[in-house]
Write a protein that holds these residues in place. Structure first.
Motif, PDB file in Angstrom:
ATOM      1  N   VAL A  87       2.339  37.230 -35.424  1.00 24.55           N
ATOM      2  CA  VAL A  87       1.744  38.481 -34.938  1.00 24.55           C
ATOM      3  C   VAL A  87       0.219  38.426 -34.932  1.00 24.55           C
ATOM      4  O   VAL A  87      -0.446  39.387 -34.561  1.00 24.55           O
ATOM      5  N   GLY A  88      -0.347  37.298 -35.360  1.00 25.88           N
ATOM      6  CA  GLY A  88      -1.793  37.148 -35.347  1.00 25.88           C
ATOM      7  C   GLY A  88      -2.173  35.723 -35.666  1.00 25.88           C
ATOM      8  O   GLY A  88      -1.343  34.942 -36.161  1.00 25.88           O
ATOM      9  N   CYS A  89      -3.412  35.352 -35.370  1.00 21.43           N
ATOM     10  CA  CYS A  89      -3.838  33.991 -35.695  1.00 21.43           C
ATOM     11  C   CYS A  89      -5.345  33.911 -35.795  1.00 21.43           C
ATOM     12  O   CYS A  89      -6.074  34.824 -35.359  1.00 21.43           O
ATOM     13  N   ALA A  90      -5.811  32.837 -36.408  1.00 21.85           N
ATOM     14  CA  ALA A  90      -7.236  32.499 -36.482  1.00 21.85           C
ATOM     15  C   ALA A  90      -7.367  31.045 -36.062  1.00 21.85           C
ATOM     16  O   ALA A  90      -6.762  30.166 -36.687  1.00 21.85           O
ATOM     17  N   LEU A  91      -8.114  30.796 -35.001  1.00 19.74           N
ATOM     18  CA  LEU A  91      -8.295  29.440 -34.471  1.00 19.74           C
ATOM     19  C   LEU A  91      -9.723  28.985 -34.756  1.00 19.74           C
ATOM     20  O   LEU A  91     -10.674  29.771 -34.631  1.00 19.74           O
ATOM     21  N   SER A  92      -9.892  27.715 -35.107  1.00 12.43           N
ATOM     22  CA  SER A  92     -11.208  27.219 -35.511  1.00 12.43           C
ATOM     23  C   SER A  92     -11.403  25.768 -35.090  1.00 12.43           C
ATOM     24  O   SER A  92     -10.436  25.030 -34.883  1.00 12.43           O
ATOM     25  N   ILE A  93     -12.662  25.379 -35.016  1.00 16.78           N
ATOM     26  CA  ILE A  93     -13.053  23.984 -34.876  1.00 16.78           C
ATOM     27  C   ILE A  93     -14.201  23.723 -35.849  1.00 16.78           C
ATOM     28  O   ILE A  93     -14.774  24.665 -36.412  1.00 16.78           O
ATOM     29  N   ILE A  94     -14.514  22.461 -36.075  1.00 15.77           N
ATOM     30  CA  ILE A  94     -15.677  22.086 -36.885  1.00 15.77           C
ATOM     31  C   ILE A  94     -16.742  21.561 -35.937  1.00 15.77           C
ATOM     32  O   ILE A  94     -16.452  20.729 -35.065  1.00 15.77           O
ATOM     33  N   LYS A 114      -2.202  46.670 -41.743  1.00 13.17           N
ATOM     34  CA  LYS A 114      -1.434  46.038 -42.810  1.00 13.17           C
ATOM     35  C   LYS A 114      -2.245  44.962 -43.536  1.00 13.17           C
ATOM     36  O   LYS A 114      -1.703  44.153 -44.276  1.00 13.17           O
ATOM     37  N   ARG A 115      -3.549  44.916 -43.263  1.00 12.87           N
ATOM     38  CA  ARG A 115      -4.460  43.946 -43.888  1.00 12.87           C
ATOM     39  C   ARG A 115      -4.109  42.502 -43.537  1.00 12.87           C
ATOM     40  O   ARG A 115      -4.396  41.582 -44.297  1.00 12.87           O
ATOM     41  N   LEU A 116      -3.496  42.305 -42.390  1.00 12.10           N
ATOM     42  CA  LEU A 116      -3.127  40.947 -41.988  1.00 12.10           C
ATOM     43  C   LEU A 116      -4.363  40.141 -41.576  1.00 12.10           C
ATOM     44  O   LEU A 116      -4.444  38.941 -41.850  1.00 12.10           O
ATOM     45  N   ALA A 117      -5.306  40.801 -40.903  1.00 10.50           N
ATOM     46  CA  ALA A 117      -6.526  40.096 -40.503  1.00 10.50           C
ATOM     47  C   ALA A 117      -7.304  39.616 -41.724  1.00 10.50           C
ATOM     48  O   ALA A 117      -7.891  38.529 -41.717  1.00 10.50           O
ATOM     49  N   ARG A 118      -7.291  40.413 -42.781  1.00 14.16           N
ATOM     50  CA  ARG A 118      -7.980  39.995 -44.008  1.00 14.16           C
ATOM     51  C   ARG A 118      -7.345  38.723 -44.577  1.00 14.16           C
ATOM     52  O   ARG A 118      -8.039  37.838 -45.076  1.00 14.16           O
ATOM     53  N   ARG A 119      -6.023  38.622 -44.483  1.00 14.55           N
ATOM     54  CA  ARG A 119      -5.360  37.407 -44.959  1.00 14.55           C
ATOM     55  C   ARG A 119      -5.793  36.195 -44.137  1.00 14.55           C
ATOM     56  O   ARG A 119      -5.987  35.105 -44.680  1.00 14.55           O
ATOM     57  N   LEU A 120      -5.945  36.392 -42.839  1.00 18.75           N
ATOM     58  CA  LEU A 120      -6.405  35.292 -41.989  1.00 18.75           C
ATOM     59  C   LEU A 120      -7.827  34.881 -42.366  1.00 18.75           C
ATOM     60  O   LEU A 120      -8.140  33.686 -42.451  1.00 18.75           O
ATOM     61  N   TYR A 121      -8.676  35.858 -42.597  1.00 18.27           N
ATOM     62  CA  TYR A 121     -10.061  35.559 -42.956  1.00 18.27           C
ATOM     63  C   TYR A 121     -10.120  34.871 -44.321  1.00 18.27           C
ATOM     64  O   TYR A 121     -10.887  33.926 -44.515  1.00 18.27           O
ATOM     65  N   ASP A 122      -9.339  35.332 -45.273  1.00 18.86           N
ATOM     66  CA  ASP A 122      -9.336  34.707 -46.599  1.00 18.86           C
ATOM     67  C   ASP A 122      -8.865  33.258 -46.506  1.00 18.86           C
ATOM     68  O   ASP A 122      -9.419  32.364 -47.161  1.00 18.86           O
ATOM     69  N   ALA A 123      -7.840  33.003 -45.691  1.00 14.35           N
ATOM     70  CA  ALA A 123      -7.339  31.635 -45.526  1.00 14.35           C
ATOM     71  C   ALA A 123      -8.400  30.743 -44.887  1.00 14.35           C
ATOM     72  O   ALA A 123      -8.561  29.575 -45.266  1.00 14.35           O
ATOM     73  N   ARG A 124      -9.142  31.296 -43.941  1.00 19.44           N
ATOM     74  CA  ARG A 124     -10.199  30.525 -43.290  1.00 19.44           C
ATOM     75  C   ARG A 124     -11.326  30.211 -44.272  1.00 19.44           C
ATOM     76  O   ARG A 124     -11.894  29.107 -44.260  1.00 19.44           O
ATOM     77  N   LYS A 125     -11.668  31.164 -45.138  1.00 18.32           N
ATOM     78  CA  LYS A 125     -12.707  30.927 -46.135  1.00 18.32           C
ATOM     79  C   LYS A 125     -12.287  29.831 -47.117  1.00 18.32           C
ATOM     80  O   LYS A 125     -13.092  28.978 -47.486  1.00 18.32           O
ATOM     81  N   VAL A 126     -11.035  29.875 -47.542  1.00 15.74           N
ATOM     82  CA  VAL A 126     -10.532  28.839 -48.449  1.00 15.74           C
ATOM     83  C   VAL A 126     -10.617  27.472 -47.781  1.00 15.74           C
ATOM     84  O   VAL A 126     -11.021  26.479 -48.404  1.00 15.74           O
TER      85      VAL A 126
END
Length: 507
Positions: free
Chosen positions: A63-70, A115-127
């Motif tokens: 239901v959501g995602c965070a995509l990244s590159i380095i 439901k604070r799902l975006a916060r979970r995505l952001y926390d995972a990205r920070k980790v």
């Protein structure tokens, strides 16, 4: 009947998730027709950097995602477009040896928001950023509510009002709540983003754990062991007897694997008995004749026992002026010095002591430290200057004769730890010297103080000695906890100082 509990999971995105991903993205960007990632693009991202593609699922459905590159951020700088940073959607800009995690997408479908799902995505990205030892996260952020205000205010005014919580923006308000700061305003970042009027914010989150070019042999430790010597004032006979006791304590503390050993202020005072026939000012100047030799010997002990030594303090004469000097004798054989800034009224009256004029931090193999001698710690301004220079541990050799005098040192040292978000270690002497004038009785309880927040002891005391007992205190302090305190503490006294209203400035 109550509704069934939803099962939420944050995990790596897979190619098999594509249909759910597309459906969720179309729903999330209903105002931007056709704005969804095509399947070959997602597959390429996953193949290039699988751990950087993060999905959040509810009952197994993406239901959501965070995509990244380095990226190697210097190649792009702060003025770039979305197409440029993504290599025109080829992601050939991805560099596993880069220094910044660049966020190219974050979304949660509308019916799952709140439901604070975006916060979970952001926390995972920070980790992930911390695990990869990258400088931080950078991303271009939409400001979709700006279309409602674009005829009333500039984009800069809009961003300021969102930051001040006068205006709500579904994207930018969330970014601020997740410790992102606006680095720059970008024009034409996403030209087809009509709701943002083509503007975007260049957002940045700093990784406080980032270590640049970490040397695997000589490095700053995260956990530092401190040994405090609660020194017994007694007659040592001569200078050799005195040094024998100094070496004994350095040896003992080093056996515990300590990184620092700290002696008290004027701990060489027993040697002043040989000058007892002189007036007080002459006697302490006589004692000062031993200081350079004592420093040289202690410097040798620091190397031999592999421990950094804060050599208490000793009198020294420079250009005919008497000073109270402390030496940092590093275990690599080098040394630096600190001269007490604030001699007490008694030291001025009895000895003619003069204050020093240098406030500086010292680099060590265990971080940045400061040294203050006794009365110095009762003045808050020098400690704040040291904290602004990056001090992590403040060492305070002291000498007090009464419990009132001791409490002044103790209470002020503990205040310095709280207000400067650092550790403060105080080491004092005990006993008496009946054959030495002006050095009658000693009272001490040596301690290591901490800031006051959840990661530290509730009393703010890491370790303390038994009062008026010859002993050593061994304590471990965690420098990583200081970084976390600076960034996430309940209060942040270093950040929140009203520099617009007042400043502490060294002349």
């Amino acid at each position: 009947m109550s509704e069934p509990v939803e099962i939420v999971e944050v995990r790596q995105l897979t190619a098999e998730d594509y249909l759910d991903l597309k459906e969720s993205m179309v729903s999330a960007y209903a105002d931007m027709e056709g704005s969804y990632w095509r399947e070959p693009t997602i597959r390429r991202l996953i193949s290039l950097f699988p751990e950087g593609q993060i999905a959040v699922t509810v009952n197994g459905r993406v239901v959501g995602c965070a995509l990244s590159i380095i990226v190697d951020y210097e190649k792009f700088g702060d003025t770039h477009t979305y197409e440029q940073i993504t290599g025109y959607y080829t992601f050939n800009t991805h560099n596993p040896k880069g220094d910044v995690l660049y966020g190219i997408e974050v979304f949660v479908r509308p019916d799952f928001r709140g439901k604070r799902l975006a916060r979970r995505l952001y926390d995972a990205r920070k980790v992930l950023c911390e695990q990869l030892n990258l400088q931080g996260i950078v991303a271009g952020g939409r400001i979709p509510n700006y279309e409602k205000y674009s005829d009333k205010m500039s984009v800069r005014e809009y961003i300021e009002k969102v930051q001040d919580r006068e205006i709500y923006d579904p994207t930018l308000t969330f970014q601020f709540a997740n410790d992102f700061t606006v680095k720059k305003i970008l024009r034409n970042y996403l030209p087809n983003d009509e709701a943002s009027k083509g503007f975007a914010t260049l957002l940045q989150w700093f990784n406080i754990y980032y270590e640049k070019d970490q040397d695997t042999i000589r490095y700053n430790k995260s956990t530092v062991r401190i040994g405090l010597v609660q020194w017994q004032m007694r007659d040592y006979g001569n200078i050799d007897g005195f040094l024998q006791q100094v070496e004994f304590f350095i040896d003992a503390v080093s056996d515990y694997g300590s990184d620092f050993v700290v002696f008290p202020e004027l701990f060489n005072s027993p040697l002043m008995s040989e000058f007892n026939q002189m007036d007080p000012a002459g006697a302490i100047r006589g004692l000062a004749k031993h200081t350079e030799y004592l420093r040289e010997e202690i410097q040798k002990y620091a190397v031999a026992y592999n421990v950094n030594v804060i050599a208490g303090s000793m009198p020294i004469v420079r250009d005919e002026s008497l000073h109270n000097i402390s030496y940092l004798c590093r275990r690599d054989g080098t040394y630096e010095e600190y001269i007490k800034i604030h001699p007490t009224p008694g030291e001025v009256l009895a000895w003619g002591m003069k204050g020093g004029d240098t406030i500086k931090v010292f680099d060590t193999d265990c971080g940045k430290i400061g040294i203050q001698i006794c009365y110095d710690v009762e003045f808050p301004e020098p400690s704040r200057i040291l904290a602004e220079q990056g001090m992590q541990i403040l060492f305070v050799p002291f000498m007090t004769d009464t419990q009132h005098a001791y409490n002044r040192v103790r209470f002020c040292a503990q205040a310095r730890a709280v207000e400067n978000e650092c550790y403060v270690a105080i080491a004092g002497s005990i006993g008496n010297l009946p054959k030495v004038n002006n050095m009658d009785l000693q009272y001490a309880q040596s301690c290591v103080f901490t800031p006051s927040d959840f990661n530290f002891p509730v009393t703010g005391v890491k370790a303390e000695s038994t009062p008026n007992t010859e002993m050593v205190v061994i304590a471990d302090v965690d420098l990583v906890l200081l970084k976390e305190l600076h960034a996430f503490g309940s209060v942040q006294t270093l950040k929140d100082i009203r520099s617009d209203l007042y400043q502490v400035v060294k002349k």
